[in-house]
Write an enzyme that holds these catalytic residues in place. Structure first.
Site, PDB file in Angstrom:
ATOM      1  N   ASP A  22       0.606 -18.522 -21.656  1.00 17.28           N
ATOM      2  CA  ASP A  22       1.175 -17.544 -20.718  1.00 17.28           C
ATOM      3  C   ASP A  22       0.504 -16.181 -20.859  1.00 17.28           C
ATOM      4  OD1 ASP A  22       2.857 -16.752 -18.682  1.00 17.28           O
ATOM      5  OD2 ASP A  22       4.512 -16.233 -20.017  1.00 17.28           O
ATOM      6  N   ASN A  24      -1.836 -14.869 -18.354  1.00 19.36           N
ATOM      7  CA  ASN A  24      -3.104 -14.725 -17.606  1.00 19.36           C
ATOM      8  C   ASN A  24      -3.014 -13.658 -16.527  1.00 19.36           C
ATOM      9  OD1 ASN A  24      -3.949 -16.879 -19.098  1.00 19.36           O
ATOM     10  ND2 ASN A  24      -3.873 -18.377 -17.420  1.00 19.36           N
ATOM     11  N   HIS A  39      -6.684 -16.419 -14.934  1.00 19.46           N
ATOM     12  CA  HIS A  39      -6.663 -17.871 -15.168  1.00 19.46           C
ATOM     13  C   HIS A  39      -8.043 -18.355 -15.580  1.00 19.46           C
ATOM     14  CE1 HIS A  39      -2.644 -17.872 -13.730  1.00 19.46           C
ATOM     15  NE2 HIS A  39      -2.936 -17.648 -12.458  1.00 19.46           N
ATOM     16  N   GLU A  69       7.800 -25.581 -11.526  1.00 17.94           N
ATOM     17  CA  GLU A  69       8.295 -24.379 -10.844  1.00 17.94           C
ATOM     18  C   GLU A  69       7.168 -23.491 -10.319  1.00 17.94           C
ATOM     19  OE1 GLU A  69       9.498 -25.444 -13.873  1.00 17.94           O
ATOM     20  OE2 GLU A  69      11.226 -26.362 -12.878  1.00 17.94           O
ATOM     21  N   TRP A  71       4.928 -24.033  -8.269  1.00 20.78           N
ATOM     22  CA  TRP A  71       4.669 -24.153  -6.819  1.00 20.78           C
ATOM     23  C   TRP A  71       5.286 -22.991  -6.062  1.00 20.78           C
ATOM     24  CZ3 TRP A  71       1.130 -27.591  -5.639  1.00 20.78           C
ATOM     25  CH2 TRP A  71       1.014 -28.771  -6.387  1.00 20.78           C
ATOM     26  N   LEU A 133      -9.530 -36.034 -31.048  1.00 24.22           N
ATOM     27  CA  LEU A 133      -8.360 -35.262 -30.592  1.00 24.22           C
ATOM     28  C   LEU A 133      -7.789 -35.817 -29.298  1.00 24.22           C
ATOM     29  CD1 LEU A 133      -6.657 -32.555 -30.837  1.00 24.22           C
ATOM     30  CD2 LEU A 133      -8.360 -31.556 -29.295  1.00 24.22           C
ATOM     31  N   ARG A 190       3.916 -20.096 -27.843  1.00 23.13           N
ATOM     32  CA  ARG A 190       3.922 -19.479 -26.513  1.00 23.13           C
ATOM     33  C   ARG A 190       3.282 -18.105 -26.641  1.00 23.13           C
ATOM     34  NH1 ARG A 190       7.923 -19.507 -21.483  1.00 23.13           N
ATOM     35  NH2 ARG A 190       6.711 -18.114 -20.168  1.00 23.13           N
TER      36      ARG A 190
END
Ligand code: IPE
Ligand code: IPE
Ligand code: MG
Length: 252
Positions: A22, A24, A39, A69, A71, A133, A190
């Site tokens: 979170d 960007n 982004h 969400e 969208w 990974l 976060r």
């Protein structure tokens, strides 16, 4: 070439790290740039963290790229984000494959356009037999969406007579969730300063260690990630037991 593992097998290294990337938009705004520039800059942080997970012996990395969400954002941002997702898939898959990364996209893909769906399928197929990974990209994903589709699948099994209601337990629920077969996240990160889950992994975060960073995602680099790993290593995970029980079991 495979990423070299520095701490594979170390009990202090998380097996599964899940990240809400979170900040960007704020990163771009601070530079008087359009949100999409943030982004784009975030992609570099993705590369850094993927590489570092390989080096640190993390088995699974889950990145929240687009929520159910999201969208609701301005149509232009959504369109540019979808474009960026497609470009990134197209351009990065060869390198991921070269590094033995196995890629999977988790979420409701029915809303994506056919071209993007095709890129997703191609990227997954190309990397399917890699055993390095495991990189999980949560796109059009929501914890509630996942639980809802899981309930539908269980209901269908009951309807077909393949499952008795009395036999619905945590294991059968797990088995129809999107992340089935993977260890639950040990460490949640976060960035961007908010302290909320925003409909990420609702079932799987039950016992995850939660780490919040003030840094905006494009500024989250190796040092910041290592700091989160060190913080994780210092946690005592009790899973309901007492601190003394855990210390004894771990031989302190
Ligand atoms: C996270 O950054 C990326 C996505 C949700 C796609 P944001 O775009 O939410 O950035 P902020 O929170 O507005 O700064
Ligand atoms: C969460 O970030 C989703 C992703 C990072 C993909 P948001 O920026 O959408 O979350 P809220 O709206 O601030 O809770
Ligand atoms: Mg945000």
């Amino acid at each position: 070439m495979t990423f070299i593992s520095e701490t594979a097998g170390s009990p202090r290294a998380p097996r599964h790290v899940a990240i809400i990337m979170d900040g960007n938009g704020r990163w771009a705004r601070n530079r008087h740039l359009p949100r999409i520039a943030g982004h784009r800059a975030g992609l570099e942080a993705v590369r850094t963290v993927v590489r570092r997970c390989g080096e640190k012996g993390v088995a699974v990395l889950t990145l929240f790229a687009f929520s159910s969400e999201n969208w609701q954002r301005p149509p232009d941002e959504v369109r540019l984000l979808m474009g960026l997702f497609a470009t990134a898939l197209d351009q990065e898959v060869a390198k991921l494959h070269e590094h033995n990364v196995r890629l999977r996209i988790v979420g409701d893909r029915s809303a994506f356009d056919p071209k993007l769906r095709q890129l997703i399928n191609h990227a997954e197929q190309r990397t399917a037999s890699n055993d390095g990974l495991r990189l999980m990209i949560a796109a059009n994903y929501g914890g509630r969406w996942d639980l809802t589709q899981a309930m539908r699948r269980l209901a269908l099994q009951v309807k077909r007579g393949a499952l008795e209601i009395e036999n619905i337990d945590e294991q059968s629920i797990q088995s129809v969730l999107s992340f089935h077969g993977l260890p639950e996240p040990d460490l949640f990160i976060r960035t961007g300063g908010e302290r909320r889950i925003s409909n990420f992994l609702l079932w799987q975060l039950a016992y995850t260690e939660l780490y919040f960073s003030q840094l905006l995602w494009p500024d989250f680099g190796v040092d910041a990630f290592d700091e989160a790993l060190s913080w994780y290593a210092s946690r005592q995970r009790r899973f309901g037991r007492t601190g003394e029980q855990v210390a004894k079991a771990e031989g302190y």
